[in-house]
Write an enzyme that holds these catalytic residues in place. Structure first.
Site, mmCIF file in Angstrom:
data_model
loop_
_atom_site.group_PDB
_atom_site.id
_atom_site.type_symbol
_atom_site.label_atom_id
_atom_site.label_comp_id
_atom_site.label_asym_id
_atom_site.label_seq_id
_atom_site.Cartn_x
_atom_site.Cartn_y
_atom_site.Cartn_z
ATOM 1 N N ASP A 106 0.846 -1.184 0.000
ATOM 2 C CA ASP A 106 0.000 0.000 0.000
ATOM 3 C C ASP A 106 0.889 1.245 0.000
ATOM 4 O O ASP A 106 1.175 1.833 1.036
ATOM 5 C CB ASP A 106 -0.910 -0.012 1.223
ATOM 6 C CG ASP A 106 -2.021 1.017 1.139
ATOM 7 O OD1 ASP A 106 -2.062 1.770 0.151
ATOM 8 O OD2 ASP A 106 -2.852 1.058 2.070
ATOM 9 N N ALA A 107 1.320 1.636 -1.198
ATOM 10 C CA ALA A 107 2.227 2.768 -1.350
ATOM 11 C C ALA A 107 1.592 3.944 -2.084
ATOM 12 O O ALA A 107 2.138 5.040 -2.081
ATOM 13 C CB ALA A 107 3.499 2.335 -2.077
ATOM 14 N N LYS A 108 0.466 3.708 -2.739
ATOM 15 C CA LYS A 108 -0.298 4.754 -3.445
ATOM 16 C C LYS A 108 0.587 5.627 -4.331
ATOM 17 O O LYS A 108 0.510 6.851 -4.326
ATOM 18 C CB LYS A 108 -1.073 5.612 -2.452
ATOM 19 C CG LYS A 108 -2.097 4.823 -1.638
ATOM 20 C CD LYS A 108 -2.877 5.719 -0.714
ATOM 21 C CE LYS A 108 -3.913 4.929 0.073
ATOM 22 N NZ LYS A 108 -3.281 4.043 1.091
ATOM 23 N N ARG A 109 1.427 4.989 -5.124
ATOM 24 C CA ARG A 109 2.329 5.721 -6.003
ATOM 25 C C ARG A 109 1.574 6.255 -7.226
ATOM 26 O O ARG A 109 0.626 5.638 -7.705
ATOM 27 C CB ARG A 109 3.483 4.829 -6.459
ATOM 28 C CG ARG A 109 4.428 4.387 -5.333
ATOM 29 C CD ARG A 109 5.065 5.587 -4.653
ATOM 30 N NE ARG A 109 6.139 5.187 -3.753
ATOM 31 C CZ ARG A 109 6.096 5.299 -2.426
ATOM 32 N NH1 ARG A 109 5.025 5.786 -1.845
ATOM 33 N NH2 ARG A 109 7.133 4.937 -1.689
#
Length: 308
Positions: A106-109
């Site tokens: 879950d890094a939402k890049r």
């Protein structure tokens, strides 16, 4: 859509959507978060440092690996400890792989051009220590900016979860906004995911497609859709079922949304929902047996709510 993904999956890895559907069928529609917030570390009797982070995260993998459909480490809470924290995230990804549990990093890049390609290589390329089975991404520089991530994910049998309709109040400012032709931003994002999944699913053999959950296959490009957003999908014209991909949903079951709320949010797409629970499960730690019991209950609650 810009950057049309390759038809089917080019490597030896089974596509993420097929693997996730099988895991959901076996373990229930629950994704357990690994969110090492300072408060949770303290509640577990751990210091807010790299040693505490490592103990916390690997305890969760040990407790829940092989028992839930997916694990979702929150990258920011590892990154806050610097390079050593990122190294722990790499350990978590490797440990989950060893026990055969899918990981959603879950890094939402989200970026453009070569920068987006760089993020894709970090989190989706074979051989990268940060590459789990899927990655959360942000489309709000334009959904087409995610093309490098879509291309690499589908080429390596990995997946994406694209932010679409989130539960934070600020999200409406962007997600509900409409273009000159009247289409909402959220609907554009959902259409982008649907187009990617249509290409992938058309390239799967009938045998591979048929092994997906239920009577239909899941594509590997999913959406993040809050379970407590009410009628936002209807208001924004988002057809969640047409996406034909998994829907990562915070807020299911004991977290606030029961069967009536889920019917309003997801409608005919409820079979695609992967409920996300973090603190609701993690608060039961550090006892391994208690963590497992909390995850079993969360999975049962999610399954019950999604069937209702």
């Amino acid at each position: 859509m810009t950057g049309t993904p390759p038809a089917g999956q080019t490597g030896s890895r089974t596509p993420f959507g097929v693997r996730l559907a099988a895991a959901m069928a076996e373990h229930g529609p629950l994704c357990a978060g690994i969110d090492p917030h300072p408060g949770l570390l303290a509640a577990w009797g751990l210091a807010d440092d790299v040693a505490g982070l490592r103990t916390f995260a690997l305890t969760v993998v040990d407790a829940l690996g092989g028992r839930v459909a997916a694990l979702k480490p929150q990258s920011a809470l590892f990154e806050r400890h610097g390079s050593r924290g990122v190294a722990v995230l790499e350990e978590v990804v490797a440990a989950a792989r060893e026990v055969g549990t899918l990981t959603i990093v879950d890094a939402k890049r989200g970026d453009i051009g070569s920068t987006m390609a760089g993020y894709a290589e970090a989190y989706l390329a074979d051989g990268s220590p940060l590459a789990g089975d899927a990655l959360t991404v942000s489309p709000f520089l334009g959904a087409g900016s995610l093309a490098p991530a879509v291309d690499l994910a589908l080429a390596t049998g990995r997946g994406l979860f694209v932010l679409c309709l989130t539960s934070n109040p600020e999200g409406r400012e962007v997600q509900h906004a409409r273009t000159a032709d009247g289409e909402s931003v959220a609907a554009q994002v959902a259409r982008f995911a649907a187009e990617a999944n249509a290409v992938e699913l058309s390239g799967l053999s009938s045998g591979a497609a048929g092994s997906a959950r239920g009577s239909g296959a899941l594509g590997s490009v999913g959406l993040v859709v809050g379970a407590t957003i009410g009628d936002a999908a209807r208001i924004t014209g988002v057809d969640l079922a047409a996406v034909r991909g998994p829907l990562l949903a915070p807020g299911v079951g004991a977290q606030g949304a029961g069967a009536p709320e889920l019917a309003a949010v997801f409608g005919d797409a409820r079979s695609q929902v992967l409920a996300s629970s973090s603190r609701g499960v993690l608060a039961a730690g550090p006892d391994v047996a208690a963590l497992r019991a909390a995850a079993r209950q969360a999975a049962a609650d999610a399954r019950s709510a999604l069937v209702g």
